[in-house]
Design a protein around this motif. Structure first.
Motif, PDB file in Angstrom:
ATOM      1  N   LEU A   1       0.832  -1.203   0.000  1.00  0.00           N
ATOM      2  CA  LEU A   1       0.000   0.000   0.000  1.00  0.00           C
ATOM      3  C   LEU A   1       0.866   1.252   0.000  1.00  0.00           C
ATOM      4  CD1 LEU A   1      -3.080   0.645   0.236  1.00  0.00           C
ATOM      5  CD2 LEU A   1      -2.738   0.816   2.702  1.00  0.00           C
ATOM      6  N   ARG A   2       0.406   2.267  -0.755  1.00  0.00           N
ATOM      7  CA  ARG A   2       1.002   3.605  -0.710  1.00  0.00           C
ATOM      8  C   ARG A   2      -0.100   4.599  -0.401  1.00  0.00           C
ATOM      9  NH1 ARG A   2       5.282   4.827  -5.564  1.00  0.00           N
ATOM     10  NH2 ARG A   2       6.796   3.169  -5.099  1.00  0.00           N
ATOM     11  N   ILE A   3       0.152   5.483   0.564  1.00  0.00           N
ATOM     12  CA  ILE A   3      -0.877   6.435   0.976  1.00  0.00           C
ATOM     13  C   ILE A   3      -0.286   7.841   1.029  1.00  0.00           C
ATOM     14  CG2 ILE A   3      -2.614   7.006   2.707  1.00  0.00           C
ATOM     15  CD1 ILE A   3      -2.362   4.184   3.793  1.00  0.00           C
ATOM     16  N   HIS A   4      -0.982   8.790   0.404  1.00  0.00           N
ATOM     17  CA  HIS A   4      -0.657  10.211   0.590  1.00  0.00           C
ATOM     18  C   HIS A   4      -1.445  10.652   1.816  1.00  0.00           C
ATOM     19  CE1 HIS A   4       0.387  14.276  -0.104  1.00  0.00           C
ATOM     20  NE2 HIS A   4      -0.779  14.655  -0.594  1.00  0.00           N
ATOM     21  N   ALA A   5      -0.867  10.376   2.996  1.00  0.00           N
ATOM     22  CA  ALA A   5      -1.631  10.437   4.241  1.00  0.00           C
ATOM     23  C   ALA A   5      -1.637  11.803   4.909  1.00  0.00           C
ATOM     24  CB  ALA A   5      -1.089   9.397   5.225  1.00  0.00           C
ATOM     25  N   PHE A   6      -0.692  12.680   4.563  1.00  0.00           N
ATOM     26  CA  PHE A   6      -0.573  13.968   5.246  1.00  0.00           C
ATOM     27  C   PHE A   6      -0.403  15.091   4.228  1.00  0.00           C
ATOM     28  CE2 PHE A   6       1.247  10.719   8.034  1.00  0.00           C
ATOM     29  CZ  PHE A   6       0.567  10.939   9.223  1.00  0.00           C
ATOM     30  N   ASP A   7      -0.849  16.267   4.614  1.00  0.00           N
ATOM     31  CA  ASP A   7      -0.536  17.462   3.844  1.00  0.00           C
ATOM     32  C   ASP A   7       0.880  17.911   4.198  1.00  0.00           C
ATOM     33  OD1 ASP A   7      -2.982  17.707   2.472  1.00  0.00           O
ATOM     34  OD2 ASP A   7      -3.921  18.630   4.237  1.00  0.00           O
ATOM     35  N   PRO A   8       1.570  18.609   3.292  1.00  0.00           N
ATOM     36  CA  PRO A   8       2.941  19.049   3.580  1.00  0.00           C
ATOM     37  C   PRO A   8       3.038  19.815   4.898  1.00  0.00           C
ATOM     38  CG  PRO A   8       2.445  19.385   1.268  1.00  0.00           C
ATOM     39  CD  PRO A   8       1.159  18.958   1.919  1.00  0.00           C
TER      40      PRO A   8
ATOM     41  N   LYS B   1      -1.362  15.748  10.810  1.00  0.00           N
ATOM     42  CA  LYS B   1      -2.760  15.341  10.923  1.00  0.00           C
ATOM     43  C   LYS B   1      -3.134  14.515   9.702  1.00  0.00           C
ATOM     44  CE  LYS B   1      -7.472  17.140  11.362  1.00  0.00           C
ATOM     45  NZ  LYS B   1      -8.323  18.354  11.430  1.00  0.00           N
ATOM     46  N   LEU B   2      -3.705  13.341   9.931  1.00  0.00           N
ATOM     47  CA  LEU B   2      -4.085  12.467   8.825  1.00  0.00           C
ATOM     48  C   LEU B   2      -5.124  13.143   7.938  1.00  0.00           C
ATOM     49  CD1 LEU B   2      -4.354   9.067  10.720  1.00  0.00           C
ATOM     50  CD2 LEU B   2      -2.746   9.583   8.883  1.00  0.00           C
ATOM     51  N   ARG B   3      -4.928  13.024   6.626  1.00  0.00           N
ATOM     52  CA  ARG B   3      -5.908  13.546   5.681  1.00  0.00           C
ATOM     53  C   ARG B   3      -7.168  12.685   5.732  1.00  0.00           C
ATOM     54  NH1 ARG B   3      -4.598  13.157   0.442  1.00  0.00           N
ATOM     55  NH2 ARG B   3      -5.368  15.192  -0.206  1.00  0.00           N
ATOM     56  N   ALA B   4      -8.297  13.256   5.339  1.00  0.00           N
ATOM     57  CA  ALA B   4      -9.571  12.533   5.405  1.00  0.00           C
ATOM     58  C   ALA B   4      -9.531  11.252   4.581  1.00  0.00           C
ATOM     59  CB  ALA B   4     -10.702  13.443   4.933  1.00  0.00           C
ATOM     60  N   THR B   5      -8.863  11.300   3.423  1.00  0.00           N
ATOM     61  CA  THR B   5      -8.812  10.118   2.557  1.00  0.00           C
ATOM     62  C   THR B   5      -7.929   9.015   3.125  1.00  0.00           C
ATOM     63  OG1 THR B   5      -7.017  11.168   1.305  1.00  0.00           O
ATOM     64  CG2 THR B   5      -9.261  11.444   0.460  1.00  0.00           C
ATOM     65  N   ALA B   6      -7.049   9.358   4.063  1.00  0.00           N
ATOM     66  CA  ALA B   6      -6.135   8.352   4.611  1.00  0.00           C
ATOM     67  C   ALA B   6      -6.854   7.355   5.511  1.00  0.00           C
ATOM     68  CB  ALA B   6      -5.015   9.036   5.391  1.00  0.00           C
TER      69      ALA B   6
ATOM     70  N   SER C   1       7.189   8.917   5.908  1.00  0.00           N
ATOM     71  CA  SER C   1       8.088   9.801   5.159  1.00  0.00           C
ATOM     72  C   SER C   1       7.702  11.265   5.357  1.00  0.00           C
ATOM     73  CB  SER C   1       8.036   9.454   3.668  1.00  0.00           C
ATOM     74  OG  SER C   1       8.721  10.426   2.896  1.00  0.00           O
ATOM     75  N   ILE C   2       8.702  12.154   5.169  1.00  0.00           N
ATOM     76  CA  ILE C   2       8.452  13.604   5.197  1.00  0.00           C
ATOM     77  C   ILE C   2       8.979  14.262   3.920  1.00  0.00           C
ATOM     78  CG2 ILE C   2       8.385  13.827   7.710  1.00  0.00           C
ATOM     79  CD1 ILE C   2      11.324  14.683   7.608  1.00  0.00           C
ATOM     80  N   LEU C   3       9.130  13.481   2.853  1.00  0.00           N
ATOM     81  CA  LEU C   3       9.671  14.017   1.604  1.00  0.00           C
ATOM     82  C   LEU C   3       8.734  15.019   0.931  1.00  0.00           C
ATOM     83  CD1 LEU C   3      11.335  10.871  -0.005  1.00  0.00           C
ATOM     84  CD2 LEU C   3      12.475  12.927   0.856  1.00  0.00           C
TER      85      LEU C   3
ATOM     86  N   ILE D   1       8.416  16.912  -2.601  1.00  0.00           N
ATOM     87  CA  ILE D   1       7.467  16.345  -3.563  1.00  0.00           C
ATOM     88  C   ILE D   1       6.100  16.348  -2.888  1.00  0.00           C
ATOM     89  CG2 ILE D   1       6.965  14.377  -5.057  1.00  0.00           C
ATOM     90  CD1 ILE D   1       9.878  13.498  -4.636  1.00  0.00           C
ATOM     91  N   PRO D   2       5.269  17.364  -3.146  1.00  0.00           N
ATOM     92  CA  PRO D   2       4.012  17.520  -2.397  1.00  0.00           C
ATOM     93  C   PRO D   2       3.082  16.317  -2.476  1.00  0.00           C
ATOM     94  CG  PRO D   2       4.523  19.512  -3.626  1.00  0.00           C
ATOM     95  CD  PRO D   2       5.487  18.468  -4.086  1.00  0.00           C
ATOM     96  N   ILE D   3       3.126  15.574  -3.584  1.00  0.00           N
ATOM     97  CA  ILE D   3       2.207  14.440  -3.728  1.00  0.00           C
ATOM     98  C   ILE D   3       2.896  13.108  -3.425  1.00  0.00           C
ATOM     99  CG2 ILE D   3       0.750  15.622  -5.408  1.00  0.00           C
ATOM    100  CD1 ILE D   3       2.168  14.022  -7.604  1.00  0.00           C
ATOM    101  N   ALA D   4       4.072  13.165  -2.826  1.00  0.00           N
ATOM    102  CA  ALA D   4       4.794  11.929  -2.504  1.00  0.00           C
ATOM    103  C   ALA D   4       4.021  11.124  -1.467  1.00  0.00           C
ATOM    104  CB  ALA D   4       6.182  12.254  -1.973  1.00  0.00           C
ATOM    105  N   PRO D   5       4.041   9.778  -1.570  1.00  0.00           N
ATOM    106  CA  PRO D   5       3.398   8.971  -0.523  1.00  0.00           C
ATOM    107  C   PRO D   5       4.113   9.181   0.803  1.00  0.00           C
ATOM    108  CG  PRO D   5       4.706   7.584  -1.982  1.00  0.00           C
ATOM    109  CD  PRO D   5       4.670   8.939  -2.604  1.00  0.00           C
ATOM    110  N   THR D   6       3.353   9.441   1.833  1.00  0.00           N
ATOM    111  CA  THR D   6       3.938   9.669   3.149  1.00  0.00           C
ATOM    112  C   THR D   6       3.825   8.441   4.047  1.00  0.00           C
ATOM    113  OG1 THR D   6       1.837  10.744   3.707  1.00  0.00           O
ATOM    114  CG2 THR D   6       3.688  12.170   3.161  1.00  0.00           C
ATOM    115  N   VAL D   7       3.049   7.443   3.617  1.00  0.00           N
ATOM    116  CA  VAL D   7       2.957   6.161   4.321  1.00  0.00           C
ATOM    117  C   VAL D   7       3.042   5.051   3.273  1.00  0.00           C
ATOM    118  CG1 VAL D   7       1.520   4.636   5.723  1.00  0.00           C
ATOM    119  CG2 VAL D   7       1.569   7.087   6.212  1.00  0.00           C
TER     120      VAL D   7
END
Length: 255
Positions: free
Chosen positions: A118-125, A129-134, A158-160, A237-243
């Motif tokens: 799984l790859r999740i874009h879980a946080f805003d830069p 706080k977890l994004r609603a979609t996460a 990740s924090i990339l 990379i703003p849209i990088a997977p963070t989880v």
């Protein structure tokens, strides 16, 4: 007496014929979706009403199995061995008035350490706080872990997506203010590494607090891995997977 026998014989033959149902032999083969190699794993077959009709295990060397079913019916087959990602497929056998044989191939995801699940874009830069979609995606991971109780995963944080660079020196202040403050103890600003660790650990805590509750033996089966990247991060990379979730280990429940 002969007349009575002649009357009962057709009835007996009709009853026997009704009891001898036409069957189809399903010859199945289970293959690894990635390597196309044979997989030995447990399965169960249900009819359209959800009743379990057959349970078994495919051969570990050839991936094959055979079961007897009725033709012209729809069935579901669930693969649920400790070594595969649990999945359910639907298939239908063609109608037939005589004995028949049908061959079908099924593909499953064999669980190996290191496979990405799984790859999740879980946080805003810059946010922890977890994004609603996460939430829905983490719920899917919870369900996966509860269906595959032998599965252990590593969850990499990740924090990339966040810009992290050295802060510029503070602007000059009035000499009087500087002189007055020089008499007071000052706290140095956090270093770049401290800022990165703070954000990373806050994100890891957010994932841990949401993911672990509701998963059986979660502390043993879920490993949270905060990943410090090379610093500074001047071009995030703003849209990088963070989880990102990987298979950590797969163990036989009988071990």
């Amino acid at each position: 007496m002969k007349h009575l026998v002649s009357l009962l014989l057709p009835l007996a033959l009709a009853t026997t014929h009704a009891q001898l149902k036409v069957v189809t032999l399903l010859q199945g083969t289970v293959l690894d979706r990635q390597t196309k190699g044979p997989v030995g794993t447990e399965f169960e077959i249900r009819d359209s009403a959800g009743k379990i009709l057959q349970q078994g295990r495919s051969d570990s060397r050839r991936g094959t199995f055979e079961v007897v079913l009725q033709p012209g019916q729809r069935y579901t087959i669930t693969f649920r061995g400790y070594n595969v990602l649990r999945q359910t497929d639907t298939f239908e056998l063609p109608p037939s008035t005589t004995y028949s044989e049908v061959s079908k191939t099924f593909s499953v995801q064999l669980l190996r350490p290191g496979i990405e699940l799984l790859r999740i874009h879980a946080f805003d830069p810059g946010s922890a706080k977890l994004r609603a979609t996460a939430y829905s995606e983490l719920d899917q991971l919870k369900q996966l872990l509860n269906r595959n109780r032998s599965l252990r995963v590593s969850v990499h944080i990740s924090i990339l997506d966040t810009r992290l660079v050295e802060e510029p020196p503070r602007s000059q202040v009035k000499s009087s203010t500087r002189k007055r403050r020089s008499q007071e103890p000052t706290t140095p600003p956090p270093t770049l590494l401290e800022r990165a660790n703070s954000l990373l650990n806050a994100r890891a805590d957010a994932v841990r607090q949401y993911l672990l509750p509701g998963v059986r033996d979660a502390e043993e089966r879920i490993r949270i891995v905060p990943e410090i990247p090379p610093l500074p991060i001047a071009r995030p990379i703003p849209i990088a997977p963070t989880v990102t979730v990987f298979v950590d280990q797969v163990r036989d429940l009988l071990e």
